[in-house]
Scaffold this motif. Sequence first.
Motif, short mmCIF file in Angstrom:
data_model
loop_
_atom_site.label_atom_id
_atom_site.label_comp_id
_atom_site.label_asym_id
_atom_site.label_seq_id
_atom_site.Cartn_x
_atom_site.Cartn_y
_atom_site.Cartn_z
N ASP A 39 0.82 -1.21 0.00
CA ASP A 39 0.00 0.00 0.00
C ASP A 39 0.85 1.26 0.00
OD1 ASP A 39 -2.63 -0.59 -0.42
OD2 ASP A 39 -3.20 -0.69 1.69
N SER A 62 1.59 1.63 -3.70
CA SER A 62 0.44 2.04 -4.51
C SER A 62 0.05 3.49 -4.23
CB SER A 62 -0.76 1.11 -4.27
OG SER A 62 -1.27 1.25 -2.96
N TYR A 63 0.07 3.89 -2.97
CA TYR A 63 -0.37 5.26 -2.64
C TYR A 63 0.67 6.29 -3.07
CZ TYR A 63 -2.53 9.06 -0.07
OH TYR A 63 -3.15 10.26 0.26
N HIS A 90 -3.08 8.46 -5.50
CA HIS A 90 -3.81 8.25 -4.25
C HIS A 90 -4.78 7.09 -4.40
CE1 HIS A 90 -3.04 12.70 -2.97
NE2 HIS A 90 -1.96 11.95 -2.94
N PHE A 109 -5.24 2.80 -2.94
CA PHE A 109 -4.78 1.64 -2.19
C PHE A 109 -5.11 0.38 -2.97
CE2 PHE A 109 -5.51 4.37 1.72
CZ PHE A 109 -4.16 4.50 2.03
N ASN A 162 -10.30 3.35 -0.71
CA ASN A 162 -10.69 3.58 -2.10
C ASN A 162 -12.15 4.01 -2.24
OD1 ASN A 162 -8.20 3.00 -3.29
ND2 ASN A 162 -8.57 0.82 -3.15
N SER A 197 -9.39 4.30 -8.42
CA SER A 197 -10.03 3.72 -7.23
C SER A 197 -10.95 2.57 -7.63
CB SER A 197 -10.82 4.79 -6.47
OG SER A 197 -9.95 5.75 -5.92
#
Length: 244
Positions: free
Chosen positions: A38, A41-42, A47, A49, A56, A75
Amino acid sequence: MSAVLRDAWTTVVPDMDDRHGPLPPLMLALTVVTGLVDAFSYLVLGHVFVANMTGNVVFSGFAIAGAAGFSLAASLAALAAFAAGALAGGRLAHRVGAHRGRVLHLALLLETTLVLAAYVIAQTTATPHTGAVQYTLIALLGLALGIQNATARTLAVPDLTTTVLTLTITGVAADSRLAGGKGSKVGRRMLSAGAMFAGGLAGAVAVEHGGTALPLLFAAVLLVATTIAAFTLTRSDASWTKPL
């Protein structure tokens, strides 16, 4: 304090005659993986997860409202990939659910393959990752963490879901002696929160001071080690292997 330390110790070095046998430390390792992935990914993919889906859902609302830095498409892609991974993990668990060690081992083989593939792509493509590369990484990691979460749900080791910490932290406070409870499992719950914190911290430090793909390499190495450990459990016929 001694009870907290004892509870933490028995989580890291569990009693093999316990209902969950050797599973707790493996679940802790997967919680570290969650923090690492995470963080990647972030911080690298925008932005979004790939493990914590609550974020998300909220980010989708932010994106619809027009908040800067949030992508509705990203998301939704993470949510869809995670759901597909959870479906795959659920099907796997129902097919080989007679032995918890085998369920974990097979799930980890799939997860490790997906995270390794994501690492190779992240390492060999230019940053920032955008377009098809970004969504491929979201898909691979979302699938991997969906499988992990479905497996953790099947194994059902108390307070070690590997992802969701809200109820874990609630339990620390609500079940404490200060709240009138017995204060049970505080050590295990704090270890769970600490494992995710450690993964997130290590992932962020790697991105900021090492390389953007480094958190995925760390996660892959940890997954390989956990997969090997899980393989040694597949031959056990102890009581903990039986489904709950």
